[in-house]
Design a protein around this motif. Structure first.
Motif, PDB file in Angstrom:
ATOM      1  N   TYR A 254     -28.776  -2.704  41.250  1.00 35.10           N
ATOM      2  CA  TYR A 254     -28.254  -1.494  41.885  1.00 35.10           C
ATOM      3  C   TYR A 254     -26.864  -1.782  42.428  1.00 35.10           C
ATOM      4  CZ  TYR A 254     -33.049   0.206  41.871  1.00 35.10           C
ATOM      5  OH  TYR A 254     -34.290   0.616  41.480  1.00 35.10           O
ATOM      6  N   ASP A 258     -23.652   1.760  49.454  1.00 40.53           N
ATOM      7  CA  ASP A 258     -24.795   1.732  50.369  1.00 40.53           C
ATOM      8  C   ASP A 258     -25.593   0.451  50.210  1.00 40.53           C
ATOM      9  OD1 ASP A 258     -27.244   3.516  48.375  1.00 40.53           O
ATOM     10  OD2 ASP A 258     -25.364   2.601  47.768  1.00 40.53           O
ATOM     11  N   LYS A 340     -18.899 -15.773  40.246  1.00 43.49           N
ATOM     12  CA  LYS A 340     -18.761 -14.485  40.918  1.00 43.49           C
ATOM     13  C   LYS A 340     -19.430 -13.435  40.041  1.00 43.49           C
ATOM     14  CE  LYS A 340     -15.209 -15.100  44.040  1.00 43.49           C
ATOM     15  NZ  LYS A 340     -14.019 -14.589  44.678  1.00 43.49           N
ATOM     16  N   ASP A 395     -14.752 -13.735  37.639  1.00 41.63           N
ATOM     17  CA  ASP A 395     -13.977 -13.368  38.815  1.00 41.63           C
ATOM     18  C   ASP A 395     -13.208 -12.074  38.568  1.00 41.63           C
ATOM     19  OD1 ASP A 395     -10.900 -14.215  40.205  1.00 41.63           O
ATOM     20  OD2 ASP A 395     -12.674 -13.766  41.392  1.00 41.63           O
ATOM     21  N   LYS A 399     -13.535  -8.547  40.534  1.00 38.43           N
ATOM     22  CA  LYS A 399     -12.416  -7.905  41.205  1.00 38.43           C
ATOM     23  C   LYS A 399     -12.210  -6.492  40.701  1.00 38.43           C
ATOM     24  CE  LYS A 399      -9.568 -11.601  42.864  1.00 38.43           C
ATOM     25  NZ  LYS A 399      -9.711 -12.841  42.100  1.00 38.43           N
ATOM     26  N   ARG A 403     -14.963  -3.218  43.274  1.00 46.24           N
ATOM     27  CA  ARG A 403     -14.101  -2.888  44.394  1.00 46.24           C
ATOM     28  C   ARG A 403     -14.550  -1.645  45.128  1.00 46.24           C
ATOM     29  NH1 ARG A 403      -9.187  -4.913  42.801  1.00 46.24           N
ATOM     30  NH2 ARG A 403      -8.305  -4.414  44.804  1.00 46.24           N
ATOM     31  N   ASN A 405     -16.777   2.488  44.769  1.00 44.80           N
ATOM     32  CA  ASN A 405     -17.787   3.255  44.031  1.00 44.80           C
ATOM     33  C   ASN A 405     -17.302   3.755  42.674  1.00 44.80           C
ATOM     34  OD1 ASN A 405     -20.040   2.914  45.523  1.00 44.80           O
ATOM     35  ND2 ASN A 405     -19.971   4.885  46.571  1.00 44.80           N
ATOM     36  N   GLU A 409     -19.092   2.963  39.135  1.00 44.22           N
ATOM     37  CA  GLU A 409     -19.544   3.980  38.177  1.00 44.22           C
ATOM     38  C   GLU A 409     -18.991   3.656  36.796  1.00 44.22           C
ATOM     39  OE1 GLU A 409     -21.393   6.701  38.615  1.00 44.22           O
ATOM     40  OE2 GLU A 409     -21.501   6.919  40.791  1.00 44.22           O
ATOM     41  N   VAL A 453     -10.301   5.382  34.760  1.00 44.66           N
ATOM     42  CA  VAL A 453      -9.468   6.544  35.094  1.00 44.66           C
ATOM     43  C   VAL A 453     -10.352   7.733  35.466  1.00 44.66           C
ATOM     44  CG1 VAL A 453      -7.988   8.276  34.033  1.00 44.66           C
ATOM     45  CG2 VAL A 453      -7.423   5.876  33.805  1.00 44.66           C
TER      46      VAL A 453
END
Lengths: 467, 262
Positions: A254, A258, A340, A395, A399, A403, A405, A409, A453
């Protein structure tokens, strides 16, 4: 590198002498270390003498995958090995996922693996769920193990190969005065009776491998420096049987603010229960809140479950500044070899333990000669050369995709693509950054940018709505 | 929005007949005039509509979402006013429920039903984008459990690329081009007045061409003041992990790269 080899063979021709050879040569560092280093470091590489009446003695502190693998390789290489582990039945809190290549490379028996996960579900912040695993072949899977079972097995194998396994707690070590004096280890030995305080003992060894995990004491005693770490918090939940069939061979991930601001929440199936957990680097204080959110997101599927255990553990985010010092080297979590993005550490711990042990075996010519820092540096070189690309790629993925939401997505959207799934599983299961076809790579790049985008555009729309 | 509603509510309590004139003189947008007219018509001295308005003013999105029958497929700002008032009673009823899940008439089986978004026979992509944004906002504020019976399957790539560009990139591109054109014109005039070099000769000069290139690149990457810092942080971020790995090869007296507080 070439000059040190010739020097060693030169001393080999001479009759074995126990006296210290004063034949010291300064090998220019650029010959033995990678070219990309900016500073010139002159390492005095002495021609090490043969150990005339004994084998090389190496202590491995910590009996997890790293320690077990290191001890086994050392013992097989003819070195006197002592493995010190503080808790023989330790259930290390861990996701417990091992890649396919580990089963082959370390000859793990198949009954160690509780479950074979062949499907994964990635769930975005807006609950868009994507199934991955369609591209897996019949024999490919992610193995789920119980750490106590795996660790015990590797330690047993090390013992069978000739290592001495001691149940004790490493306290500190005295550094040697000369380049060939031994290290003195102070430890508390438990004599098997639970609850007993144990007896303080010391031991002299020629080299030390620190495999004692994220809170490594060996690292502290060589001033290895600190690393940023994540807190992984996990609850083991026993759920009703009919709900367990859903997780028969499926793991869930998940993502969302949140659940964790910089990591992911997971539901991993174990032998007869599921492990629901999450982790974070930057907001460690809110970990309980994140755990509640993870449980909320999986609520329908774990309803009626009972929490049987709550556990937490630090996970290193990057290697320590110093991973070795003279004849002490760090491996596994103690060195900070956790990737990572996925937070994978078991395979890298075992592999680094083995690689370090191999470097010691080679440098000491199967235990006949003393080693020095140069031999251990070879292990670091080999490690960095083999796995740095993997670490770098993960990594970058973290990054870019963890970062925010919208990025998450986009990440989940990308995972629906078959090419992405194939590349991801190939690189995870076999630990090789395999080059795909360039056309597909370009398509992938275009799709990634498109997804990012679109997701960011939707976020701007969301911000417009909140005004 | 919230600034305007309290004065209206207080004045409506005092003098119902005064409201229409009050609203027309103070507020120009259609939305608020509609709001005040409907309230005047339902003015029965009850305080619940007026009190509820100041509550719902900051949260128009959730109210619309909860009352699917009233909202029309093409969500326009003017129509939200009427939907709001009728939705007030609905909101108060729903607060007794323990968990409010995302619901919308057009969200069927875990994806948007594009047929309900049609306008003049073609799908109105703008409203699809807005609807998805509302859904994501709702879920960000009220995270829901995932369920195997109702999986969410929507994929934003079904919205064609030109719809995104038309909605988001064209307005900003227009803005930037306009600014660039104005600055360019005045710079050309300025340089001409100082040096006597005309526009055509300016373009031929290498220095001027370099300046033009720098200006275009600058406008593309630095659009707000915060962008300068953002770019610097981005660069530091990309190189940090590598530095942490190379730390093992550095000299001991170099600065420690471990445990950097980000």
């Amino acid at each position: 590198m070439a000059t040190t080899v010739t020097l060693k063979s030169f001393t080999g021709l001479r009759q074995s002498s126990t006296e210290q050879t004063n034949f010291v040569s300064h090998v220019p560092s650029s010959l033995s270390l990678p070219q990309r280093r900016s500073s010139l470091r002159v390492t005095a590489s002495r021609a090490t003498p043969k150990l005339s009446n004994r084998k090389l003695r190496v202590a491995v502190i910590g009996g997890g995958p790293a320690g077990g693998a290191a001890a086994e390789t050392l013992a097989q290489g003819g070195i006197e090995t002592i493995l010190i582990e503080r808790k023989m039945d330790n259930c290390k809190p861990c996701g417990g996922a091992i890649p396919l290549c580990m089963v082959g490379e370390f000859n793990l028996p198949l009954d160690i693996i509780d479950r074979r996960v062949t499907k994964m579900k990635m769930i975005s912040p807006s609950n868009i769920a994507v199934d991955i695993g369609r591209t897996l072949k019949e024999h490919e899977y992610i193995g789920m193990v119980r750490r106590e079972v795996l660790d015990a097995y590797l330690r047993e194998r090390a013992e069978k190969s000739g290592a001495t396994v001691i149940n004790g707690l490493f306290l500190k070590m005295d550094h040697p005065e000369n380049w060939d004096s031994p290290y003195t280890l102070h430890y508390t030995e438990y004599d098997g009776k639970t609850g007993a305080t144990g007896t303080k003992k010391t031991m002299e060894v020629d080299a030390v491998i620190g495999a004692d995990g994220a809170n490594s004491r060996v690292a502290k005693s060589i001033d290895a420096g600190d690393y940023d770490y994540a807190i992984a918090f996990q609850e083991r939940i026993r759920i009703p049987d009919e709900k367990m069939t859903y997780y028969e061979d499926l793991a869930e991930m998940y993502v969302g603010d949140d659940v964790s601001p910089d990591f992911y929440g997971w539901v991993f199936p174990k032998c007869d229960h599921v492990a629901v957990g999450t982790g974070t680097v930057t907001h460690k204080g809110d970990i309980k809140k994140f755990q509640l959110a993870t449980r909320n997101r999986a609520k329908d599927k774990i309803l009626g479950g009972k929490i049987i255990r709550v556990e937490a553990h630090p996970i290193p985010e990057h290697p320590r500044p110093r991973r070795l010092s003279k004849r002490v080297a760090l491996v596994g979590d103690a060195a900070g070899y956790v990737t990572k993005c996925s937070g994978e550490g078991i395979y890298f711990a075992a592999k680094s333990g083995r690689m370090c042990a191999e470097a010691i075996v080679e440098g000491s010519q199967n235990g006949k000669k003393m080693i020095d820092e140069g031999d251990l540096r070879k292990y670091l070189e080999k490690w960095d050369k083999t796995y740095l690309p993997t670490y770098r790629v993960l990594d970058v993925l973290q990054k870019v995709f963890y970062r925010s939401n919208p990025a998450r997505e986009a990440f989940v959207e990308m995972c629906a693509d078959e090419y992405v799934q194939k590349m991801t599983f190939d690189s995870y299961l076999y630990k090789r950054v395999a080059p795909g076809s360039p056309l597909e790579d370009i398509k992938l790049a275009v799709n990634t940018i498109g997804s990012l985008v679109r997701a960011n555009a939707l976020r701007r729309e969301i911000e417009k709505l909140s005004v | 929005m919230a600034l305007f509603s309290p004065p209206i509510s207080s004045s409506s309590l005092q003098n119902p007949n005064f409201i229409p004139k009050f609203s027309f003189s103070l507020l120009s947008s259609n939305r608020f005039s509609l709001l005040s007219v409907t309230r005047a018509s339902s003015d029965s001295g009850s305080t619940s509509p007026t009190a509820a308005v100041s509550v719902e003013a900051p949260e128009p999105v959730e109210v619309i979402v909860k009352e699917p029958p009233q909202s029309t497929p093409a969500v326009k700002k003017e129509e939200t006013a009427t939907a709001k008032n009728v939705a007030v009673e609905g909101e108060e009823m729903k607060t007794t429920e323990s968990v409010i899940k995302f619901q919308d008439a057009r969200w069927i089986n875990g994806t948007w039903d594009l047929k309900q978004f049609e306008k003049d026979g073609k799908t109105d992509w703008d409203s699809v984008i807005v609807a998805e944004a509302k859904r994501r906002k709702w879920l960000e504020e009220n995270p829901e459990t995932t369920s195997n019976d109702e999986p969410v399957l929507f994929d934003t790539s079904i919205i064609p690329w030109w719809a995104w560009i038309k909605r988001y990139h064209l307005p900003e591109a227009e803005l930037l081009n306009g600014r660039a054109a104005m600055i360019g014109f005045f710079m050309a005039y300025f340089v001409d007045s100082l040096t006597g070099v005309g526009l055509v000769d300016q373009m031929g000069n290498f220095f001027c061409k370099t300046l033009l290139f720098v200006a275009v690149a600058g406008v593309l990457f630095i659009r707000k003041n915060e962008d300068v810092d953002k770019l610097k942080n981005l660069f530091d971020e990309t190189t940090l992990y590598d530095k942490q790995w190379q730390a093992a090869w550095k000299n001991d007296d170099d600065e420690s790269l471990g445990s950097k507080k980000k």
